[in-house]
Design an enzyme around this catalytic site. Structure first.
Site, PDB file in Angstrom:
ATOM      1  N   LYS A 111      -8.035   3.257  -6.470  1.00 33.67           N
ATOM      2  CA  LYS A 111      -8.757   2.160  -5.869  1.00 33.67           C
ATOM      3  C   LYS A 111     -10.056   2.021  -6.128  1.00 33.67           C
ATOM      4  CE  LYS A 111      -5.299   0.830  -2.464  1.00 33.67           C
ATOM      5  NZ  LYS A 111      -4.056   1.677  -2.691  1.00 33.67           N
TER       6      LYS A 111
HETATM    7  C1  LIG Z   1      -2.790   1.428  -3.343  1.00 32.98           C
HETATM    8  C2  LIG Z   1      -1.998   2.376  -3.786  1.00 32.98           C
HETATM    9  C3  LIG Z   1      -1.112   1.993  -4.481  1.00 32.98           C
HETATM   10  C4  LIG Z   1      -0.421   0.731  -4.476  1.00 32.98           C
HETATM   11  O1  LIG Z   1      -1.185  -0.227  -5.352  1.00 32.98           O
HETATM   12  P1  LIG Z   1      -0.691  -1.847  -5.146  1.00 32.98           P
HETATM   13  O2  LIG Z   1      -2.078  -2.478  -6.062  1.00 32.98           O
HETATM   14  O3  LIG Z   1      -1.229  -2.113  -3.756  1.00 32.98           O
HETATM   15  O4  LIG Z   1       0.510  -2.232  -5.688  1.00 32.98           O
HETATM   16  C5  LIG Z   1      -0.153   3.250  -5.210  1.00 32.98           C
HETATM   17  N1  LIG Z   1      -0.675   4.332  -5.134  1.00 32.98           N
HETATM   18  C6  LIG Z   1      -1.749   4.971  -4.270  1.00 32.98           C
HETATM   19  C7  LIG Z   1      -2.323   6.126  -4.331  1.00 32.98           C
HETATM   20  C8  LIG Z   1      -2.543   3.620  -3.806  1.00 32.98           C
HETATM   21  O5  LIG Z   1      -3.514   4.057  -2.966  1.00 32.98           O
END
Ligand SMILES: *Cc1c(COP(=O)(O)O)cnc(C)c1O
Length: 485
Positions: A111
């Site tokens: 993120k």
């Molecule tokens: C948020 C997240 C995901 C999922 O990603 P999306 O864009 O919500 O599909 C997968 N792995 C981790 C470690 C995350 O923080």
């Protein structure tokens, strides 16, 4: 110049900076580029240069009203000195496949790639639209989004941020990442309730107090904002470019991507890369035991009326994947999207037509894997390749193995978090002894693997705790008003 429309009303058109500023369309829909043809390009034009030049090329297509000069400055500011890897998102060969490591940012989860950019895009959008209100970002988190958002918005002029997390509902590592985050404009607060209570509470505040005090407007940092999605398109190009440089593929070869999926944001960025013209074989939507998307991509039936499972890949524990609405618009059109979203809201399920399903299946494949299969993947890959994956990446890896041979020239597994962020479950998968403290578990992972502990995680146990606030749900409103003053 491309316009942004609401997934529920193609007549409602705004510029990209307005879409970023509002986050969500007033009718409850999500902002998307009006026509996919408008983002089509010669992918070679994007591929040249490093991550930042690719980011500039992508942003210039999606954010035309910012203009190339501003885009240039914003990309530099977003990625300067924040990532520990020079490639930003390095690609590593593991066995016969490749892993795209997206977790080298300040909070060790993918993120960071988008939340390093969103605050800059948002503050620029504010001045471009003569928006004088200060922006108060409200976020409910089950763990990863909170720390990445606090880190992204901490110290950014013209913004403040409050993150609500469930008291006792996040890991010690995740809690410390949030409560030790610096920035006088930023704070994390525990609520006595679970994640759903936090999320519902935040949504309620958006309706009740859009302006908590005069001169302050609420906004959101989650992936419904198109300003979080576009920066993620870049690493699909970066992966392709690194495969070419390594001689692993020839120009024009198709590549498949396996994406650990929760809210469907990451994989939706892959769909945009594909529609821009990047040679993509398949987009594999990997889910954990919460397999609502696997069933949907197999049968066309979306059904959120099912048990919610808490797994060792908590960031993928989700029953309503918001970003799927963006795909629905392009495949099914506005009328059906409105109908399906209404049905989801009222009955908890909907079914797309056979033709719509077939179109989705032409590029997407859904697969799921259990905690057990994920932890077996962590152990097997560590034993055979000396490569350590986190619990989310390992779900994607296990899904890739389940699908078997690929017709694409290369398979790329997206790695969304550092194994250190989920030390406990990773050690368990390796059959190591566990400690009650996350600090000891992190050190143990280091002893076992020898891979350096990421800087942003190593320090959290010594850093000053800046917020000890714990409140009742009923006090969220007064808390936000106080923090807005
Ligand atoms: C948020 C997240 C995901 C999922 O990603 P999306 O864009 O919500 O599909 C997968 N792995 C981790 C470690 C995350 O923080």
């Amino acid at each position: 110049m491309i316009n942004y429309i609401s997934t529920r009303d193609p007549q409602h058109k705004v510029t990209s900076s307005k879409a970023i500023l509002s986050g969500q369309a007033p009718d409850g829909g999500l902002y998307i580029p009006e026509h996919l043809e408008d983002i089509k390009c010669d992918y070679h034009d994007i591929l040249s240069g490093d991550f930042r030049s690719m980011a500039k090329a992508v942003w210039n297509i999606f954010f035309p009203d910012y203009g190339p000069e501003k885009v240039d400055a914003l990309v530099e500011k977003s990625y300067e000195g924040k990532f520990s890897a020079p490639e930003i998102t390095p690609l590593v060969k593991v066995g016969d496949s490749f892993v795209l490591e997206l977790y080298h940012g300040p909070t060790s989860a993918f993120k960071d790639v988008a939340l390093s950019a969103l605050p800059n895009l948002l503050t620029a959008a504010r001045s471009m639209n003569d928006f004088t209100d200060e922006i108060m970002i409200l976020t409910a988190t089950s763990g990863d989004t909170g720390s990445a958002a606090l880190c992204g918005f901490g110290g950014v002029p013209g913004t403040r941020i409050v993150v609500f997390y469930p008291y006792g509902g996040v890991s010690e590592t995740q809690r410390l990442q949030m409560v030790t985050a610096p920035g006088d404009n930023a704070c994390a607060c525990a609520i006595r309730g679970n994640f759903d209570d936090a999320q519902t509470g935040v949504k309620k505040l958006f309706r009740e107090i859009p302006h908590p005090v005069s001169g302050v407007s609420l906004s959101s940092a989650n992936s419904i904002n198109i300003g979080r999605l576009v920066p993620q398109i870049v690493y699909y190009f970066s992966a392709y470019s690194q495969l070419l440089s390594a001689g692993a593929i020839k120009d024009g070869d198709k590549v498949e991507f396996i994406v650990p999926t929760g809210n469907f944001g990451d994989i939706m960025a892959g769909y945009f890369a594909y529609k821009m013209g990047l040679p993509v074989g398949r987009l594999i939507c990997a889910s954990n035991r919460n397999d609502v998307l696997t069933e949907f991509l197999e049968t066309g039936h979306y059904n959120r009326k099912r048990e919610f499972h808490k797994t060792t890949s908590p960031s993928m524990d989700i029953l309503v994947s918001s970003n799927l609405e963006r795909l629905l618009y392009y495949v099914c059109g506005a009328e059906h999207t409105v109908e399906y979203m209404k049905a989801l809201n009222e009955t908890g399920e909907y079914t797309v037509t056979g033709a719509e399903l077939a179109e989705m299946q032409s590029i997407f494949t859904g697969v799921c894997a259990s905690d057990k299969e994920g932890s077996a993947a962590i152990r097997d890959v560590f034993e055979s390749e000396s490569y350590l994956m986190d619990t989310h990446t390992s779900i994607a890896w296990a899904c890739k193995e389940k699908l078997g041979a690929s017709s694409s020239a290369a398979s790329v597994v997206l790695s969304t978090a550092s194994p250190y962020k989920f030390s406990r479950a990773v050690l368990e998968a390796l059959g190591e002894e566990l400690s009650d403290s996350d600090e000891a578990n992190m050190k143990k992972v280091y002893e076992v693997t020898g891979a350096a502990i990421p800087e942003g995680l190593a320090g959290i146990f010594e850093r000053e705790v800046r917020s000890k606030d714990v409140i009742d749900i009923s006090d969220m409103k007064s808390y936000v008003i106080k923090k807005s003053e």
